[in-house]
Write a protein that holds these residues in place. Structure first.
Motif, PDB file in Angstrom:
ATOM      1  N   SER A  51       0.847  -1.195   0.000  1.00  0.00           N
ATOM      2  CA  SER A  51       0.000   0.000   0.000  1.00  0.00           C
ATOM      3  C   SER A  51       0.881   1.244   0.000  1.00  0.00           C
ATOM      4  O   SER A  51       2.071   1.185   0.292  1.00  0.00           O
ATOM      5  CB  SER A  51      -0.899   0.025   1.235  1.00  0.00           C
ATOM      6  N   ARG A  52       0.258   2.367  -0.328  1.00  0.00           N
ATOM      7  CA  ARG A  52       0.968   3.652  -0.277  1.00  0.00           C
ATOM      8  C   ARG A  52       1.404   3.929   1.163  1.00  0.00           C
ATOM      9  O   ARG A  52       2.506   4.402   1.395  1.00  0.00           O
ATOM     10  CB  ARG A  52       0.074   4.768  -0.790  1.00  0.00           C
ATOM     11  N   GLN A  53       0.532   3.611   2.126  1.00  0.00           N
ATOM     12  CA  GLN A  53       0.865   3.854   3.530  1.00  0.00           C
ATOM     13  C   GLN A  53       2.084   3.050   3.956  1.00  0.00           C
ATOM     14  O   GLN A  53       2.915   3.538   4.718  1.00  0.00           O
ATOM     15  CB  GLN A  53      -0.330   3.543   4.441  1.00  0.00           C
ATOM     16  N   ALA A  54       2.232   1.821   3.465  1.00  0.00           N
ATOM     17  CA  ALA A  54       3.403   1.006   3.802  1.00  0.00           C
ATOM     18  C   ALA A  54       4.675   1.660   3.267  1.00  0.00           C
ATOM     19  O   ALA A  54       5.706   1.693   3.945  1.00  0.00           O
ATOM     20  CB  ALA A  54       3.252  -0.400   3.240  1.00  0.00           C
ATOM     21  N   LEU A  55       4.608   2.193   2.060  1.00  0.00           N
ATOM     22  CA  LEU A  55       5.759   2.886   1.478  1.00  0.00           C
ATOM     23  C   LEU A  55       6.096   4.135   2.278  1.00  0.00           C
ATOM     24  O   LEU A  55       7.253   4.360   2.649  1.00  0.00           O
ATOM     25  CB  LEU A  55       5.494   3.251   0.019  1.00  0.00           C
ATOM     26  N   VAL A  56       5.093   4.952   2.564  1.00  0.00           N
ATOM     27  CA  VAL A  56       5.321   6.185   3.324  1.00  0.00           C
ATOM     28  C   VAL A  56       5.901   5.869   4.691  1.00  0.00           C
ATOM     29  O   VAL A  56       6.844   6.524   5.149  1.00  0.00           O
ATOM     30  CB  VAL A  56       4.017   7.005   3.431  1.00  0.00           C
ATOM     31  N   SER A  57       5.380   4.845   5.338  1.00  0.00           N
ATOM     32  CA  SER A  57       5.886   4.437   6.650  1.00  0.00           C
ATOM     33  C   SER A  57       7.355   4.028   6.569  1.00  0.00           C
ATOM     34  O   SER A  57       8.172   4.426   7.414  1.00  0.00           O
ATOM     35  CB  SER A  57       5.040   3.287   7.192  1.00  0.00           C
ATOM     36  N   GLN A  58       7.704   3.250   5.558  1.00  0.00           N
ATOM     37  CA  GLN A  58       9.098   2.830   5.402  1.00  0.00           C
ATOM     38  C   GLN A  58      10.005   4.026   5.116  1.00  0.00           C
ATOM     39  O   GLN A  58      11.109   4.108   5.648  1.00  0.00           O
ATOM     40  CB  GLN A  58       9.231   1.800   4.285  1.00  0.00           C
ATOM     41  N   ILE A  59       9.538   4.951   4.294  1.00  0.00           N
ATOM     42  CA  ILE A  59      10.325   6.144   3.990  1.00  0.00           C
ATOM     43  C   ILE A  59      10.575   6.953   5.258  1.00  0.00           C
ATOM     44  O   ILE A  59      11.697   7.362   5.542  1.00  0.00           O
ATOM     45  CB  ILE A  59       9.635   7.007   2.917  1.00  0.00           C
ATOM     46  N   MET A  60       9.522   7.189   6.043  1.00  0.00           N
ATOM     47  CA  MET A  60       9.665   8.001   7.249  1.00  0.00           C
ATOM     48  C   MET A  60      10.555   7.316   8.280  1.00  0.00           C
ATOM     49  O   MET A  60      11.367   7.973   8.934  1.00  0.00           O
ATOM     50  CB  MET A  60       8.285   8.319   7.843  1.00  0.00           C
ATOM     51  N   THR A  61      10.446   6.006   8.408  1.00  0.00           N
ATOM     52  CA  THR A  61      11.325   5.252   9.317  1.00  0.00           C
ATOM     53  C   THR A  61      12.770   5.370   8.855  1.00  0.00           C
ATOM     54  O   THR A  61      13.681   5.599   9.667  1.00  0.00           O
ATOM     55  CB  THR A  61      10.895   3.773   9.382  1.00  0.00           C
ATOM     56  N   TYR A  62      12.999   5.230   7.559  1.00  0.00           N
ATOM     57  CA  TYR A  62      14.354   5.346   7.017  1.00  0.00           C
ATOM     58  C   TYR A  62      14.935   6.729   7.303  1.00  0.00           C
ATOM     59  O   TYR A  62      16.080   6.845   7.746  1.00  0.00           O
ATOM     60  CB  TYR A  62      14.352   5.086   5.507  1.00  0.00           C
ATOM     61  N   ILE A  63      14.147   7.772   7.063  1.00  0.00           N
ATOM     62  CA  ILE A  63      14.633   9.139   7.280  1.00  0.00           C
ATOM     63  C   ILE A  63      14.995   9.348   8.747  1.00  0.00           C
ATOM     64  O   ILE A  63      16.047   9.916   9.065  1.00  0.00           O
ATOM     65  CB  ILE A  63      13.604  10.171   6.792  1.00  0.00           C
TER      66      ILE A  63
END
Length: 85
Positions: A51-63
């Motif tokens: 999902s888009r939310q899974a991608l956004v969550s991974q991006i924010m965790t990475y940052i």
């Protein structure tokens, strides 16, 4: 850039506006480009998200983790002189 823009819901032109806003001089843009290269290799390349939310969550965790553990100014070693052979 297109895949990232689509994934987070921004247009490519909006991302370019964000990168070009304010005080981003050429040397700072180079650092932004280097960071996006690192980010692409670490997160986006070969990634599959449900999902888009899974991608956004991974991006924010990475940052967050990147800023806590790896963030530091890039050390420029180029002195502006032609390379000798």
């Amino acid at each position: 850039m297109r895949k990232l823009a689509d994934a987070v819901g921004y247009s490519v032109s909006t991302i370019h506006e964000i990168l070009n806003a304010g005080d981003l001089k050429p040397h700072k843009l180079n650092q932004v480009e280097i960071w996006f290269n690192i980010f692409t290799k670490d997160v986006l390349k070969g990634g599959i998200w449900k999902s888009r939310q899974a991608l956004v969550s991974q991006i924010m965790t990475y940052i967050r983790r990147y800023n806590e553990q790896r963030a530091h100014p890039f050390k420029w070693t180029y002195e502006g002189k032609p390379l000798s052979s």
